[in-house]
Design a protein around this motif. Structure first.
Motif, PDB file in Angstrom:
ATOM      1  N   ASP A  42       0.852  -1.200   0.000  1.00  0.00           N
ATOM      2  CA  ASP A  42       0.000   0.000   0.000  1.00  0.00           C
ATOM      3  C   ASP A  42       0.882   1.242   0.000  1.00  0.00           C
ATOM      4  O   ASP A  42       1.345   1.707   1.053  1.00  0.00           O
ATOM      5  N   ALA A  43       1.110   1.825  -1.197  1.00  0.00           N
ATOM      6  CA  ALA A  43       2.010   2.975  -1.311  1.00  0.00           C
ATOM      7  C   ALA A  43       1.443   4.205  -0.622  1.00  0.00           C
ATOM      8  O   ALA A  43       2.200   5.071  -0.153  1.00  0.00           O
ATOM      9  N   GLY A  44       0.111   4.287  -0.536  1.00  0.00           N
ATOM     10  CA  GLY A  44      -0.499   5.422   0.149  1.00  0.00           C
ATOM     11  C   GLY A  44      -0.205   5.401   1.638  1.00  0.00           C
ATOM     12  O   GLY A  44       0.100   6.438   2.247  1.00  0.00           O
ATOM     13  N   ARG A  45      -0.282   4.233   2.205  1.00  0.00           N
ATOM     14  CA  ARG A  45      -0.004   4.103   3.641  1.00  0.00           C
ATOM     15  C   ARG A  45       1.487   4.111   3.925  1.00  0.00           C
ATOM     16  O   ARG A  45       1.943   4.751   4.870  1.00  0.00           O
ATOM     17  N   TRP A  46       2.226   3.403   3.081  1.00  0.00           N
ATOM     18  CA  TRP A  46       3.660   3.265   3.313  1.00  0.00           C
ATOM     19  C   TRP A  46       4.436   4.168   2.363  1.00  0.00           C
ATOM     20  O   TRP A  46       5.107   3.726   1.439  1.00  0.00           O
ATOM     21  N   SER A  47       4.333   5.467   2.608  1.00  0.00           N
ATOM     22  CA  SER A  47       5.114   6.439   1.850  1.00  0.00           C
ATOM     23  C   SER A  47       6.560   6.400   2.332  1.00  0.00           C
ATOM     24  O   SER A  47       6.900   5.711   3.304  1.00  0.00           O
ATOM     25  N   ALA A  48       7.422   7.176   1.671  1.00  0.00           N
ATOM     26  CA  ALA A  48       8.820   7.239   2.100  1.00  0.00           C
ATOM     27  C   ALA A  48       8.912   7.720   3.544  1.00  0.00           C
ATOM     28  O   ALA A  48       9.711   7.204   4.345  1.00  0.00           O
ATOM     29  N   GLU A  49       8.070   8.691   3.901  1.00  0.00           N
ATOM     30  CA  GLU A  49       8.092   9.219   5.260  1.00  0.00           C
ATOM     31  C   GLU A  49       7.626   8.170   6.270  1.00  0.00           C
ATOM     32  O   GLU A  49       8.220   8.019   7.358  1.00  0.00           O
ATOM     33  N   ALA A  50       6.568   7.427   5.910  1.00  0.00           N
ATOM     34  CA  ALA A  50       6.059   6.391   6.815  1.00  0.00           C
ATOM     35  C   ALA A  50       7.072   5.273   6.987  1.00  0.00           C
ATOM     36  O   ALA A  50       7.247   4.734   8.094  1.00  0.00           O
ATOM     37  N   LEU A  51       7.747   4.904   5.912  1.00  0.00           N
ATOM     38  CA  LEU A  51       8.762   3.853   6.004  1.00  0.00           C
ATOM     39  C   LEU A  51       9.940   4.302   6.858  1.00  0.00           C
ATOM     40  O   LEU A  51      10.494   3.521   7.647  1.00  0.00           O
ATOM     41  N   GLU A  52      10.301   5.588   6.725  1.00  0.00           N
ATOM     42  CA  GLU A  52      11.400   6.106   7.541  1.00  0.00           C
ATOM     43  C   GLU A  52      11.012   6.087   9.012  1.00  0.00           C
ATOM     44  O   GLU A  52      11.815   5.718   9.881  1.00  0.00           O
ATOM     45  N   ALA A  53       9.745   6.457   9.305  1.00  0.00           N
ATOM     46  CA  ALA A  53       9.267   6.436  10.690  1.00  0.00           C
ATOM     47  C   ALA A  53       9.207   5.008  11.224  1.00  0.00           C
ATOM     48  O   ALA A  53       9.474   4.761  12.403  1.00  0.00           O
ATOM     49  N   GLU A  54       8.835   4.058  10.354  1.00  0.00           N
ATOM     50  CA  GLU A  54       8.781   2.653  10.759  1.00  0.00           C
ATOM     51  C   GLU A  54      10.167   2.142  11.131  1.00  0.00           C
ATOM     52  O   GLU A  54      10.331   1.317  12.043  1.00  0.00           O
ATOM     53  N   GLY A  55      11.185   2.617  10.395  1.00  0.00           N
ATOM     54  CA  GLY A  55      12.565   2.267  10.725  1.00  0.00           C
ATOM     55  C   GLY A  55      12.919   0.812  10.462  1.00  0.00           C
ATOM     56  O   GLY A  55      13.816   0.269  11.104  1.00  0.00           O
ATOM     57  N   ARG A  56      12.236   0.170   9.520  1.00  0.00           N
ATOM     58  CA  ARG A  56      12.510  -1.235   9.224  1.00  0.00           C
ATOM     59  C   ARG A  56      13.841  -1.379   8.489  1.00  0.00           C
ATOM     60  O   ARG A  56      14.025  -0.849   7.401  1.00  0.00           O
ATOM     61  N   ARG A  57      14.751  -2.103   9.090  1.00  0.00           N
ATOM     62  CA  ARG A  57      16.028  -2.395   8.450  1.00  0.00           C
ATOM     63  C   ARG A  57      16.001  -3.834   7.960  1.00  0.00           C
ATOM     64  O   ARG A  57      15.503  -4.731   8.657  1.00  0.00           O
ATOM     65  N   VAL A  58      16.547  -4.056   6.791  1.00  0.00           N
ATOM     66  CA  VAL A  58      16.500  -5.393   6.197  1.00  0.00           C
ATOM     67  C   VAL A  58      17.862  -5.771   5.647  1.00  0.00           C
ATOM     68  O   VAL A  58      18.682  -4.901   5.319  1.00  0.00           O
ATOM     69  N   ALA A  59      18.061  -7.075   5.568  1.00  0.00           N
ATOM     70  CA  ALA A  59      19.235  -7.629   4.878  1.00  0.00           C
ATOM     71  C   ALA A  59      18.698  -8.572   3.812  1.00  0.00           C
ATOM     72  O   ALA A  59      18.072  -9.591   4.127  1.00  0.00           O
ATOM     73  N   VAL A  60      18.892  -8.222   2.557  1.00  0.00           N
ATOM     74  CA  VAL A  60      18.324  -8.982   1.448  1.00  0.00           C
ATOM     75  C   VAL A  60      19.443  -9.434   0.520  1.00  0.00           C
ATOM     76  O   VAL A  60      20.530  -8.861   0.496  1.00  0.00           O
TER      77      VAL A  60
END
Length: 506
Positions: free
Chosen positions: A53-71
Motif C-alpha cells: 500500500d504505497a499510500g499508507r507506506w510512503s517514504a516518510e512512513a517507512l522512515e518512521a517505521e525504521g525497518r532495516r532489512v538484509a536482502v
C-alpha cells in the motif's frame, strides 16, 4: 570463421565470459572471492506484500517505521547514474529494488559499477520508497557474494529456445517467472494430495525401486545389473504388487507418490521416468475408488487454484460437476455407429472394423484387445470433460477383478480429461488361482513377442494365497494432473529436468 548470427552470438558470449573470468581473478587477488558470512533477514516477496500500500507506506512512513532489512538475490538489472544508482535483485519470492548512493557506500559503490547482471549480491539498510513509488532498500552495505561467469540470455522465450530451456532449467527458472510458478504449483499439488489422503486415514509408504521381476503394469522395463550379487534387476514400472503385499500384511489404506520408469517412447505426454500416485484401500470397490478419485482431484484444484475451472489446450474444463461414468463398449458404439452390441464381443467382427479403421491387428489379439484398440483410436481424444470409462475386458486388465455378473469384463475404470488418461483404478483381483492363470497368459504373450507383457511373480501369488481382502486400487499420473492444473501442454513443462538426448546428439 563464419558470419552466421549464431556464430556471432557464440563469439560474443566467449568474450563476455572471458571478461567475467578476469573480474573473478581480480576478486581472488583481493581475498575471499566467494564469501559465505552473509545472513539474510527478509525475502523480496514478503516485503513487497507487507508494504504494497504505497499510500499508507510512503517514504516518510517507512522512515518512521525504521525497518532495516538484509536482502540478497541475483542482480537482474542495474542503472548507474553518477553518484546514485538503482539495481533490481531477484530471490525465490520475487524482485526488489536497491537504491545505491556513492556517499553511503564508498568503495562498494565503485565496485558495483563493475558488477554484471547475473551476479548474486547482498544489501543491508532501511526501506524507502522512491519518487516513482518503487519500494526500495536504501543500501548502507553492499556486497558481491557470487560472481556469475556466464551472461543471462537476452532472448529466451518461444519455440526456438525450447530445447535450450529444458536443458538449462537453472537459467529458465531465473528468467521466466511463469516457469517458476508452474513448479511451485506442482509442489503445492503434491502436498495437497498428501494432506487429502492423510486426513482420510491413508498411510504413506515407500516400496523398492529395483525389482527382481517387473510387475504392476504392462510396460517395457529398464534393465540394470547388481554387480556384487551378479544379478539382473529392473527399475520399477509400478509399485502396485508391493503395495498390495502391504494390504495383505494388514496395512489396509496405503499410498505412495512414486517414481516409475518405463522403457518407452518420449512425447508431449510421456517421459521415461514419471511420477505416479498409487493407493489401495481394503474393503473398497472400484465404485468407491471412483468417488475418491473425483473428490480428491476436485478438492486439490480448489485448494491450489481456488477454482474447479481450468483451461487446457484451448478447452475450458470444469472439475466441479459430477464426472461422467460411461461403459467402454457404450462409448465405442456411440462414436462408431457401425459397431453393434453383438460386434463388441465378436473377435472377427471387431477385426473387420479395425481393418476399416486402419488399426493394426496381431494374431494374438482377442476381442477385448481389439475393442480397446478401437476405443483408443476413435474415442479417447474426444473425452474432453472428466469422464470415467468403465467395464474393461479381462484381456487388457491382468490385475483387475472380473465382474461377478459379466464374464470377460472387469470392475475397472480409467479417467480421461482433455482427451488424456489421468487415472486407472479397479477392484483388485484377490483370487490367487485366477491371478496365477492370468500371469501365465501374460508369460505366453511375452513368449509371442509382446515386450510389455508381465512376468510371472510367484511371490506375489504366495502373498495372495495368504489372503488379500477385497481391495480397491488407484493410480493417478501426477505429471499429467499437474499439466491439467497448470495449463501446460507438454509433460516437459512440468518436469524440472525432462529426459533429453545428449547435446552431442548421440
Amino acid at each position: 570463421m563464419t558470419d552466421s548470427p549464431a556464430a556471432d552470438v557464440h563469439l560474443d558470449d566467449n568474450r563476455l565470459i572471458a571478461e567475467r573470468r578476469a573480474k573473478l581473478a581480480a576478486l581472488r587477488a583481493q581475498g575471499v572471492a566467494f564469501p559465505n558470512d552473509f545472513r539474510r533477514t527478509h525475502f523480496a516477496g514478503d516485503l513487497q506484500r507487507e508494504f504494497a500500500d504505497a499510500g499508507r507506506w510512503s517514504a516518510e512512513a517507512l522512515e518512521a517505521e525504521g525497518r532495516r532489512v538484509a536482502v540478497a538475490g541475483r542482480l537482474m538489472a542495474k542503472r548507474v547514474m553518477g553518484k546514485a544508482s538503482f539495481a533490481q535483485i531477484q530471490d525465490e519470492s520475487g524482485r526488489l529494488q536497491l537504491f545505491l548512493q556513492a556517499n553511503a557506500l564508498g568503495d562498494a559503490y565503485e565496485a558495483f559499477k563493475g558488477w554484471d547482471v547475473g551476479d548474486i549480491v547482498a544489501a543491508e539498510g532501511p526501506l524507502t520508497r522512491t519518487k516513482t513509488g518503487e519500494l526500495s532498500v536504501r543500501a548502507e552495505r553492499l556486497r558481491l557474494l557470487t560472481k556469475s561467469l556466464r551472461p543471462l540470455p537476452d532472448k529466451w522465450h518461444g519455440l526456438a529456445d525450447v530445447e535450450q530451456r529444458y536443458r538449462q532449467r537453472y537459467v529458465d527458472l531465473i528468467v521466466n517467472p511463469d516457469v517458476r510458478d508452474v513448479f511451485v504449483k506442482r509442489s503445492r499439488i503434491v502436498r495437497a494430495i498428501r494432506h487429502w489422503l492423510d486426513a482420510r486415514g491413508f498411510l504413506e509408504v515407500e516400496t523398492p525401486m529395483m525389482h527382481y521381476i517387473p510387475g504392476g503394469a504392462t510396460a517395457r522395463p529398464f534393465v540394470t545389473h547388481h554387480n556384487a550379487l551378479d544379478l539382473e534387476l529392473y527399475l520399477r514400472v509400478a509399485p502396485e504388487l508391493y503395495l498390495k503385499r502391504l494390504v495383505v500384511g494388514g496395512l489396509e489404506r496405503v499410498y505412495e507418490i512414486n517414481r516409475n520408469f518405463r522403457n518407452e517412447g518420449v512425447s508431449t505426454r510421456h517421459n521415461p521416468e514419471f511420477t505416479m500416485l498409487e493407493l489401495y484401500e481394503a474393503y473398497a470397490t472400484y465404485i468407491e475408488v471412483m468417488d475418491l478419485t473425483e473428490g480428491m482431484i476436485r478438492d486439490v484444484a480448489l485448494d491450489v487454484l481456488g477454482t474447479t475451472e481450468v483451461e487446457w489446450e484451448g478447452a475450458r474444463i470444469d472439475l466441479g460437476p459430477r464426472f461422467r461414468r460411461w461403459r467402454l463398449d457404450e462409448a465405442v458404439r456411440a462414436h462408431n455407429p457401425e459397431i453393434s452390441v453383438a460386434d463388441c464381443r465378436d473377435r472377427e467382427a471387431l477385426a473387420r472394423h479395425c481393418a476399416r479403421l486402419r488399426i493394426p491387428v496381431k494374431d494374438g489379439y482377442g476381442w477385448g484387445k481389439l475393442l480397446l484398440e478401437i476405443f483408443e483410436k476413435t474415442v479417447e481424444a474426444r473425452l474432453e470433460q472428466p469422464t470415467f470409462i468403465t467395464h474393461y475386458p479381462v484381456e487388457v486388465s491382468p490385475l483387475a477383478r472380473e465382474s461377478d455378473t459379466e464374464p470377460g469384463i472387469t470392475d475397472r475404470f480409467e479417467l480421461f480429461i482433455g482427451g488424456k488418461e489421468m487415472a486407472n483404478g479397479f477392484s483388485e483381483l484377490n483370487d490367487p488361482e485366477d491371478q496365477a492363470a492370468r500371469f501365465q497368459a501374460q508369460v505366453e504373450q511375452k513368449a509371442g513377442g509382446d515386450d510389455e507383457a508381465m512376468h510371472y511373480d510367484a511371490d506375489y501369488i504366495r502373498a495372495l494365497e495368504v489372503g488379500l481382502p477385497p481391495t480397491g486400487g488407484l493410480g493417478v499420473g501426477i505429471d499429467r494432473l499437474v499439466m491439467l492444473l497448470t495449463g501446460s501442454e507438454s509433460i516437459r513443462d512440468v518436469l524440472l529436468f525432462p529426459y533429453m538426448r545428449p547435446e552431442d546428439g548421440r
